[in-house]
Design a protein around this motif. Structure first.
Motif, PDB file in Angstrom:
ATOM      1  N   TYR A  68       0.830  -1.200   0.000  1.00  0.00           N
ATOM      2  CA  TYR A  68       0.000   0.000   0.000  1.00  0.00           C
ATOM      3  C   TYR A  68       0.869   1.255   0.000  1.00  0.00           C
ATOM      4  O   TYR A  68       0.666   2.174  -0.797  1.00  0.00           O
ATOM      5  CB  TYR A  68      -0.926  -0.009   1.223  1.00  0.00           C
ATOM      6  CG  TYR A  68      -1.841   1.182   1.279  1.00  0.00           C
ATOM      7  CD1 TYR A  68      -3.059   1.162   0.608  1.00  0.00           C
ATOM      8  CD2 TYR A  68      -1.491   2.330   1.983  1.00  0.00           C
ATOM      9  CE1 TYR A  68      -3.905   2.259   0.645  1.00  0.00           C
ATOM     10  CE2 TYR A  68      -2.335   3.434   2.020  1.00  0.00           C
ATOM     11  CZ  TYR A  68      -3.543   3.394   1.351  1.00  0.00           C
ATOM     12  OH  TYR A  68      -4.361   4.478   1.380  1.00  0.00           O
ATOM     13  N   ARG A  83      -6.325   0.408  -2.064  1.00  0.00           N
ATOM     14  CA  ARG A  83      -6.927  -0.481  -1.060  1.00  0.00           C
ATOM     15  C   ARG A  83      -7.652  -1.642  -1.731  1.00  0.00           C
ATOM     16  O   ARG A  83      -7.448  -2.803  -1.387  1.00  0.00           O
ATOM     17  CB  ARG A  83      -7.890   0.314  -0.180  1.00  0.00           C
ATOM     18  CG  ARG A  83      -8.599  -0.516   0.881  1.00  0.00           C
ATOM     19  CD  ARG A  83      -9.780   0.224   1.488  1.00  0.00           C
ATOM     20  NE  ARG A  83     -10.765   0.545   0.458  1.00  0.00           N
ATOM     21  CZ  ARG A  83     -11.167   1.786   0.150  1.00  0.00           C
ATOM     22  NH1 ARG A  83     -10.700   2.828   0.793  1.00  0.00           N
ATOM     23  NH2 ARG A  83     -12.058   1.985  -0.805  1.00  0.00           N
ATOM     24  N   ASP A  84      -8.473  -1.337  -2.721  1.00  0.00           N
ATOM     25  CA  ASP A  84      -9.265  -2.372  -3.386  1.00  0.00           C
ATOM     26  C   ASP A  84      -8.381  -3.411  -4.077  1.00  0.00           C
ATOM     27  O   ASP A  84      -8.640  -4.614  -3.992  1.00  0.00           O
ATOM     28  CB  ASP A  84     -10.225  -1.748  -4.395  1.00  0.00           C
ATOM     29  CG  ASP A  84     -11.298  -0.889  -3.737  1.00  0.00           C
ATOM     30  OD1 ASP A  84     -11.482  -0.982  -2.499  1.00  0.00           O
ATOM     31  OD2 ASP A  84     -11.943  -0.111  -4.469  1.00  0.00           O
ATOM     32  N   ALA A  85      -7.332  -2.959  -4.759  1.00  0.00           N
ATOM     33  CA  ALA A  85      -6.452  -3.877  -5.481  1.00  0.00           C
ATOM     34  C   ALA A  85      -5.712  -4.801  -4.520  1.00  0.00           C
ATOM     35  O   ALA A  85      -5.602  -6.012  -4.763  1.00  0.00           O
ATOM     36  CB  ALA A  85      -5.452  -3.097  -6.334  1.00  0.00           C
ATOM     37  N   ILE A  87      -6.566  -5.602  -1.314  1.00  0.00           N
ATOM     38  CA  ILE A  87      -7.512  -6.492  -0.627  1.00  0.00           C
ATOM     39  C   ILE A  87      -7.969  -7.606  -1.559  1.00  0.00           C
ATOM     40  O   ILE A  87      -8.025  -8.774  -1.158  1.00  0.00           O
ATOM     41  CB  ILE A  87      -8.702  -5.701  -0.056  1.00  0.00           C
ATOM     42  CG1 ILE A  87      -8.230  -4.850   1.121  1.00  0.00           C
ATOM     43  CG2 ILE A  87      -9.834  -6.636   0.373  1.00  0.00           C
ATOM     44  CD1 ILE A  87      -9.280  -3.897   1.656  1.00  0.00           C
ATOM     45  N   ASP A  88      -8.269  -7.282  -2.803  1.00  0.00           N
ATOM     46  CA  ASP A  88      -8.708  -8.297  -3.756  1.00  0.00           C
ATOM     47  C   ASP A  88      -7.629  -9.356  -3.958  1.00  0.00           C
ATOM     48  O   ASP A  88      -7.902 -10.562  -3.899  1.00  0.00           O
ATOM     49  CB  ASP A  88      -9.084  -7.659  -5.089  1.00  0.00           C
ATOM     50  CG  ASP A  88      -9.559  -8.693  -6.099  1.00  0.00           C
ATOM     51  OD1 ASP A  88     -10.512  -9.436  -5.781  1.00  0.00           O
ATOM     52  OD2 ASP A  88      -8.959  -8.775  -7.178  1.00  0.00           O
ATOM     53  N   LEU A  89      -6.402  -8.935  -4.172  1.00  0.00           N
ATOM     54  CA  LEU A  89      -5.303  -9.865  -4.397  1.00  0.00           C
ATOM     55  C   LEU A  89      -5.061 -10.748  -3.173  1.00  0.00           C
ATOM     56  O   LEU A  89      -4.961 -11.973  -3.287  1.00  0.00           O
ATOM     57  CB  LEU A  89      -4.029  -9.088  -4.739  1.00  0.00           C
ATOM     58  CG  LEU A  89      -2.772  -9.927  -4.938  1.00  0.00           C
ATOM     59  CD1 LEU A  89      -2.910 -10.787  -6.184  1.00  0.00           C
ATOM     60  CD2 LEU A  89      -1.566  -9.023  -5.048  1.00  0.00           C
ATOM     61  N   MET A  91      -7.082 -11.390  -0.510  1.00  0.00           N
ATOM     62  CA  MET A  91      -8.209 -12.253  -0.131  1.00  0.00           C
ATOM     63  C   MET A  91      -8.398 -13.405  -1.112  1.00  0.00           C
ATOM     64  O   MET A  91      -8.724 -14.512  -0.696  1.00  0.00           O
ATOM     65  CB  MET A  91      -9.490 -11.441   0.006  1.00  0.00           C
ATOM     66  CG  MET A  91      -9.482 -10.507   1.205  1.00  0.00           C
ATOM     67  SD  MET A  91      -9.049 -11.304   2.771  1.00  0.00           S
ATOM     68  CE  MET A  91     -10.369 -12.491   2.948  1.00  0.00           C
ATOM     69  N   ALA A  92      -8.157 -13.178  -2.391  1.00  0.00           N
ATOM     70  CA  ALA A  92      -8.274 -14.270  -3.362  1.00  0.00           C
ATOM     71  C   ALA A  92      -7.253 -15.363  -3.067  1.00  0.00           C
ATOM     72  O   ALA A  92      -7.527 -16.543  -3.244  1.00  0.00           O
ATOM     73  CB  ALA A  92      -8.099 -13.738  -4.787  1.00  0.00           C
ATOM     74  N   GLN A  95      -8.553 -17.243   0.453  1.00  0.00           N
ATOM     75  CA  GLN A  95      -9.843 -17.922   0.550  1.00  0.00           C
ATOM     76  C   GLN A  95      -9.723 -19.409   0.274  1.00  0.00           C
ATOM     77  O   GLN A  95      -8.956 -19.844  -0.583  1.00  0.00           O
ATOM     78  CB  GLN A  95     -10.846 -17.311  -0.434  1.00  0.00           C
ATOM     79  CG  GLN A  95     -11.313 -15.955  -0.007  1.00  0.00           C
ATOM     80  CD  GLN A  95     -12.221 -15.325  -1.034  1.00  0.00           C
ATOM     81  OE1 GLN A  95     -12.212 -15.680  -2.211  1.00  0.00           O
ATOM     82  NE2 GLN A  95     -13.015 -14.362  -0.604  1.00  0.00           N
TER      83      GLN A  95
END
Length: 103
Positions: A68, A83-85, A87-89, A91-92, A95
């Motif tokens: 970040y 933040r979105d990029a 978190i997406d990376l 969390m994927a 999971q």
């Protein structure tokens, strides 16, 4: 911009603020401990992969925090997309894979 400058300064501080070395380097500290707790909880309830929580917490803290900071300070990304990029990376990758349905 003040926050980006502060974060960039911390990033360039050669680790004096966050970096641990030696035999205790993988001991979860105050910064990574919340990640370890979330990883343990997620593995227990089956929503996250069962990974080494101490190592993964250390990696997460560094990937999320420094990723970040780098994107904001060096690439001048805006806070939301950064933040979105991240978190997406992250969390994927954490999971639990869906269980395939039987035919």
């Amino acid at each position: 911009m003040i926050i980006s400058s502060l974060l960039a300064g911390m990033f360039l501080a050669h680790g004096e603020v966050f970096h641990q070395t030696g035999p205790d380097a993988l001991v979860v500290d105050a910064f990574a401990e919340p990640f370890e707790r979330l990883l343990r909880d997620g593995a227990n309830d089956g929503t996250l992969r069962d990974l080494s929580p101490t190592i993964t917490a250390t990696v997460l803290f560094n990937v999320v925090g420094w990723g970040y900071i780098h994107l904001r300070a060096s690439h001048h990304w805006k806070p939301g997309p950064t933040r979105d990029a991240i978190i997406d990376l992250v969390m994927a990758g954490l999971q639990q894979a869906p269980v395939p349905e039987e035919a």
